[in-house]
Write an enzyme that holds these catalytic residues in place. Structure first.
Site, PDB file in Angstrom:
ATOM      1  N   TRP A 213       0.723  -1.057  -0.027  1.00 53.37           N
ATOM      2  CA  TRP A 213      -0.161  -0.045  -0.222  1.00 53.37           C
ATOM      3  C   TRP A 213       0.750   1.191   0.061  1.00 53.37           C
ATOM      4  CZ3 TRP A 213      -5.249   1.571   0.540  1.00 53.37           C
ATOM      5  CH2 TRP A 213      -5.492   3.020   0.907  1.00 53.37           C
ATOM      6  N   MET A 214       0.487   2.367  -0.702  1.00 51.21           N
ATOM      7  CA  MET A 214       1.024   3.630  -0.582  1.00 51.21           C
ATOM      8  C   MET A 214      -0.173   4.759  -0.343  1.00 51.21           C
ATOM      9  SD  MET A 214       1.876   4.855  -4.391  1.00 51.21           S
ATOM     10  CE  MET A 214       1.408   6.706  -3.791  1.00 51.21           C
ATOM     11  N   ASN A 215       0.131   5.913  -0.042  1.00 56.60           N
ATOM     12  CA  ASN A 215      -0.702   6.796  -0.194  1.00 56.60           C
ATOM     13  C   ASN A 215      -0.074   8.034  -0.209  1.00 56.60           C
ATOM     14  OD1 ASN A 215      -1.070   5.837   3.016  1.00 56.60           O
ATOM     15  ND2 ASN A 215      -1.587   8.068   3.002  1.00 56.60           N
ATOM     16  N   ASP A 216      -0.108   9.316   0.369  1.00 53.35           N
ATOM     17  CA  ASP A 216       0.143  10.572   0.189  1.00 53.35           C
ATOM     18  C   ASP A 216       1.716  10.662  -0.079  1.00 53.35           C
ATOM     19  OD1 ASP A 216      -1.870  10.488   1.790  1.00 53.35           O
ATOM     20  OD2 ASP A 216      -1.016  11.866   3.303  1.00 53.35           O
TER      21      ASP A 216
ATOM     22  N   GLN B  92       3.910   7.664   1.716  1.00 55.91           N
ATOM     23  CA  GLN B  92       3.202   7.002   2.718  1.00 55.91           C
ATOM     24  C   GLN B  92       3.325   5.620   2.162  1.00 55.91           C
ATOM     25  OE1 GLN B  92       1.499   8.266   6.067  1.00 55.91           O
ATOM     26  NE2 GLN B  92       3.711   9.010   5.581  1.00 55.91           N
TER      27      GLN B  92
END
Ligand code: FRU
Length: 514
Positions: free
Chosen positions: A58-61, A77
């Site tokens: 998973w990745m975000n910002d 992230q």
């Protein structure tokens, strides 16, 4: 924190992650090695081929993007343990051109027992003289409700602002022993306290922090420091008005503004904030530590969040954003990867102060075989060229220019060989405030009478980024895997001025799993 996709994160998942190290050296690839995951991901047609994303999980910002010594550094992230949100680390990738990326070792990991033991959240990087300095939010579960600043119905986190410096060209980071901002301003009731954005102003550093006041609305808190270590709270840079919703998570209600990004652009300043699942821009005047917003709008009407900017090698202002998943969590958990980074977008302001964006010219280098239709061709030749055109591997750039007709929709579709639907796009001037559509997502696209519409679509696996007249954008996710190459259908080609289609070349041999 956007709660919808993150509810199932279990507290404590993170504790096992980083084995007591101040700085984790575990490579990103490690997560993709077991059970042939890397080869499965390399062959997953839904996984983008020219957008940045981690090797697995998973990745975000985007966090602290920076151009330094000829290299673009992107941090983001990242959950090293699963393809769902949780146990936040800063992952790291580098590029010579903002397009071709190479994964680096994880940059910043939670410190067990430390103020960031449950997550290294979003932040920025500034140069303190020659010293790259990351300023980010650390989170830690607290038993004391009075210390909690992040309450979203699942987590009870205390958020503090931390600092880490790198002496080896942004590879490893040393954290200060204590946070640099330990708690919110005394006596202030807030909805959140995270995602610092720092800039230099005269002899001082300034820091804008995402926050809000319960039932009153989002707010950006402004701090000042002479040295990046000692901070004084000044006042809100800007405050919003409550949307009046009773959502459990203040971000969903618009009462908490996440991920502020604040920068000069043209003769004004621009503030970006993320809330209610969208990124909003505000442009206006900044003086004496106060920002007066004069114009505002939505950065992207689709699946796009937590945007952050940097200056490129030519000092253009480049915008990066997180492209979340829209499929059920069980599906991306099973897929072994989740989310991607948007393409780099160059920001400018119109003379009126409205935000304009164009995909950075560097992306053009990925163009492969090209087909063009334009008004110099006969109708028959156009029809023949269009009928022969195919998009392979879900990897293309498409540009269309047309003259809108009053009261009439202009539409085009991507379909499989046997007419299986994949994506449909339309511009309808009668649909005020929702003129542009891709599948079921709409965007405002006001166009002055007599002016053409220029659409630019990037298709990359399950990611579609659509831009219209540099003024509106929609990032859409499509999880259909067509059985064949895609064709383009244009039911009403009369007003088409031109259509260009390029196959786009992948940025790696294996969908960036190495
Ligand atoms: C935005 C956000 C930030 C936070 C980070 C945690 O998507 O919720 O506010 O720092 O994600 O991963």
């Amino acid at each position: 924190m956007n709660s919808i996709s993150r509810r199932s994160f279990l507290l404590g998942v993170g504790a096992a992650a980083s084995a007591g190290l101040l700085v984790s050296r575990s490579p990103l690839l490690a997560a993709a090695e077991p059970a042939g995951l890397a080869s499965r991901l390399a062959a997953d047609p839904l996984r983008p081929q020219f957008h940045l994303l981690p090797a697995a999980n998973w990745m975000n910002d985007p966090n602290g993007p920076i151009f330094l010594n000829g290299v673009y550094h992107m941090f983001f992230q990242y959950n090293p343990n699963a393809s769902v949100w949780g146990d936040m680390h800063w992952a790291h990738a580098t590029s010579a051109d903002m397009v071709h990326w190479k994964h680096q070792l994880i940059a910043i990991a939670p410190t067990p027992g430390g103020y960031d033991q449950d997550g290294v959240f979003s932040g920025c990087i500034v140069m303190d003289g020659l010293l790259p300095t990351a300023i980010y939010t650390g989170v830690r579960t607290t038993a004391n409700q009075a210390d909690a600043t992040l309450l979203d119905g699942v987590h009870v986190f205390q958020e503090t602002q931390g600092l880490a410096i790198s002496r080896d060209n942004l590879q490893t980071w040393q954290k200060t022993a204590a946070p640099i901002i330990e708690r919110p301003p005394a006596g202030m009731a807030i909805t959140g306290f995270r995602d610092p954005c720092v800039w230099r102003e005269g002899n001082n550093w300034m820091l804008a922090l995402g926050s809000g006041v319960p039932k009153k609305g989002g707010a950006i808190l402004l701090y000042r420091s002479p040295d990046l270590h000692h901070w004084t709270y000044l006042h809100p840079l800007l405050e919003g008005a409550s949307k009046g919703s009773d959502a459990i998570n203040p971000v969903d209600a618009g009462d908490m503004w996440e991920c502020p990004d604040f920068f000069p652009l043209g003769d004004r300043h621009v503030l970006l904030i993320s809330t209610m699942g969208k990124v909003f821009w505000k442009s206006g005047k900044y003086a004496a530590g106060r920002f007066t917003s004069e114009r505002e709008g939505m950065v992207d009407f689709g699946s796009y969040y937590a945007a952050r900017t940097m200056l490129d090698r030519n000092r253009n202002r480049i915008l990066w954003g997180w492209i979340p998943e829209t499929r059920p969590e069980a599906e991306h958990r099973a897929a072994g990867w989740a989310c991607a980074m948007s393409l780099p977008r160059v920001l400018t302001l119109s003379p009126e102060g409205d935000l304009r964006m164009e995909v950075a010219g560097e992306v053009d280098a990925l163009r492969g075989s090209h087909t063009r239709l334009d008004s110099a061709m006969s109708a028959v030749a156009r029809q023949k060229t269009l009928a022969a055109l195919r998009i392979r591997d879900l990897s293309a750039e498409l540009q269309l220019e047309f003259m809108p007709e009053p009261g009439r929709e202009f539409a085009f579709e991507l379909r499989g060989e046997n007419d299986e639907p994949f994506a449909s796009m339309a511009y309808n001037p009668a649909n005020s405030g929702r003129e542009l559509r891709i599948n079921k997502t709409f965007a405002a696209l006001p166009v002055a009478a007599g002016k053409p519409v220029h659409l630019r679509l990037f298709l990359d696996g399950s990611v579609l980024e659509l831009f219209a007249n540099s003024q509106s954008s929609i990032t859409e996710r499509v999880y259909t895997v067509p059985k064949s190459a895609l064709k383009i259908l244009l039911p009403n080609p009369a007003h088409l001025k031109s259509l260009d289609c390029w196959q786009i070349r992948p940025i790696s041999k294996d969908r960036l799993t190495t």
